[in-house]
Write an enzyme that holds these catalytic residues in place. Structure first.
Site, PDB file in Angstrom:
ATOM      1  CG  ASP A   1      -0.295  -0.534   2.479  1.00 37.20           C
ATOM      2  OD1 ASP A   1       0.942  -0.416   2.602  1.00 37.20           O
ATOM      3  OD2 ASP A   1      -1.000  -1.084   3.326  1.00 37.20           O
TER       4      ASP A   1
ATOM      5  CG  ASN B   1      -8.305  -1.076  11.979  1.00 36.73           C
ATOM      6  OD1 ASN B   1      -7.414  -1.831  11.575  1.00 36.73           O
ATOM      7  ND2 ASN B   1      -8.648   0.018  11.343  1.00 36.73           N
TER       8      ASN B   1
ATOM      9  CG  HIS C   1      -5.447  -2.118   8.803  1.00 37.35           C
ATOM     10  ND1 HIS C   1      -5.470  -0.751   8.955  1.00 37.35           N
ATOM     11  CD2 HIS C   1      -4.148  -2.471   9.066  1.00 37.35           C
ATOM     12  CE1 HIS C   1      -4.269  -0.311   9.268  1.00 37.35           C
ATOM     13  NE2 HIS C   1      -3.447  -1.331   9.343  1.00 37.35           N
TER      14      HIS C   1
ATOM     15  CD  GLU D   1      -8.268   0.938   7.513  1.00 41.07           C
ATOM     16  OE1 GLU D   1      -8.123   0.023   8.354  1.00 41.07           O
ATOM     17  OE2 GLU D   1      -7.592   1.981   7.542  1.00 41.07           O
TER      18      GLU D   1
HETATM   19  C1  F6R Z   1       1.699  -1.385   6.014  1.00 38.75           C
HETATM   20  C2  F6R Z   1       0.389  -2.030   6.150  1.00 38.75           C
HETATM   21  C3  F6R Z   1      -0.347  -2.045   7.433  1.00 38.75           C
HETATM   22  C4  F6R Z   1       0.548  -2.286   8.646  1.00 38.75           C
HETATM   23  C5  F6R Z   1      -0.266  -2.224   9.932  1.00 38.75           C
HETATM   24  C6  F6R Z   1       0.589  -2.386  11.160  1.00 38.75           C
HETATM   25  O1  F6R Z   1       2.215  -1.531   4.720  1.00 38.75           O
HETATM   26  O2  F6R Z   1      -0.109  -2.529   5.187  1.00 38.75           O
HETATM   27  O3  F6R Z   1      -1.348  -3.018   7.381  1.00 38.75           O
HETATM   28  O4  F6R Z   1       1.155  -3.533   8.525  1.00 38.75           O
HETATM   29  O5  F6R Z   1      -0.943  -1.013   9.999  1.00 38.75           O
HETATM   30  O6  F6R Z   1       1.416  -1.273  11.300  1.00 38.75           O
HETATM   31  P1  F6R Z   1       2.616  -1.278  12.365  1.00 38.75           P
HETATM   32  O7  F6R Z   1       3.552  -2.320  11.903  1.00 38.75           O
HETATM   33  O8  F6R Z   1       3.219   0.100  12.249  1.00 38.75           O
HETATM   34  O9  F6R Z   1       2.012  -1.577  13.679  1.00 38.75           O
END
Ligand code: F6R
Length: 263
Positions: A82, A153, A155, A160
């Site tokens: 992403d 959450n 995701h 989401e």
């Molecule tokens: C990032 C992504 C997100 C993160 C998730 C966890 O490319 O796709 O799904 O993996 O938000 O973020 P952290 O690792 O910062 O807790």
């Protein structure tokens, strides 16, 4: 208490490590093994990569393996999950910048084999761009190994809560929890973009192997829901329960609620 037959009948899906370093080392070793296996076969390895705090130690270990153990990334094709929208790749908050900083500039991956959603384009061109991104992935035979983090959450990527399990790459609206969690990086919540381009859940589940890495106590509640709760679009990561090729790699803190139940 919900029962999860996948986990109890297949404990090999769950890898619990004492700390973040050991969990990250395991993931880096899996990635390195795939790259080397493909090299021996004269083939490419197609990696799906994530950003955020979670994979930083994985990338540090991969860089170490490149510098000290001769691990080459010359056969690697990488697709990132992403990118914020809109953002320019040079912006230090962009995921392009992140990937360069933590991994790509330290290794010998060929720049033309790096794919990160490019969100520096007008909204009307986004659908076409997203279709092309999907097409690129399938053109390389799909993703061999997808590394995932998990949002508080639930995701995966920026899919989401509420996202259809059939979703493909597209422009998405970021959830308030996701924006809140990004505010430290951006300095304030008002600077956090409201949108992103994310590969879809449908795209993720087609990967031949999926490693979801979760570290730290802040992930323990959602990890419990994702692994032990119902498979529901409200917890996007719960879809992994149904996938034989998906594994959860957790440190003790992220797995704390699962551990409590075992005792
Ligand atoms: C990032 C992504 C997100 C993160 C998730 C966890 O490319 O796709 O799904 O993996 O938000 O973020 P952290 O690792 O910062 O807790």
């Amino acid at each position: 208490m919900p029962h999860n037959p996948q986990i109890s009948s297949n404990p090999s899906k769950l890898h619990l490590f004492p700390d973040a370093e050991q969990a990250s080392l395991y993931v880096a070793q899996q990635i390195a093994a795939l790259i080397r296996q493909r090299q021996d076969q004269g083939k490419s390895a197609v990696l799906g990569l994530a950003t955020g705090n979670t994979p930083k130690l994985v990338y540090k270990e991969l860089v170490r393996m490149h510098q000290h153990e001769g691990l080459s990334f010359s056969n690697v094709i990488s697709f990132n999950l992403d990118e914020y929208y809109p953002i320019i790749p040079e912006d230090k908050h962009s995921y392009t910048y992140f990937m360069q900083k933590y991994l790509f500039k330290h290794i010998d991956i060929k720049p033309y084999n790096i794919y990160i959603p490019n969100t520096d384009s007008s909204a009307d061109r986004i659908p076409q761009y997203c279709r092309a991104y999907e097409h690129k992935i399938s053109g390389f035979g799909g993703i061999d190994l997808q590394l995932l983090g998990i949002g508080r959450n639930g995701h995966i990527g920026f899919n989401e809560p509420g996202t259809s399990f059939h979703a493909t790459t597209r422009l998405v609206n970021l959830h308030s929890v996701t924006r809140e969690d990004a505010q430290n990086d951006f300095g304030s919540i008002t600077n956090v973009p409201h949108q992103a381009i994310s590969i879809g859940i449908h795209t993720i589940v087609q990967a031949k192997k999926i490693l979801l890495l979760a570290l730290g106590q802040k992930k323990s509640d959602i990890i419990y829901q994702a692994i032990k709760g119902q498979i529901t679009t409200q917890v996007p990561a719960s879809i992994l329960q149904s996938l034989p090729q998906a594994e959860y790699v957790l440190d003790r803190e992220a797995g704390a609620k699962l551990d409590e139940e075992r005792q």
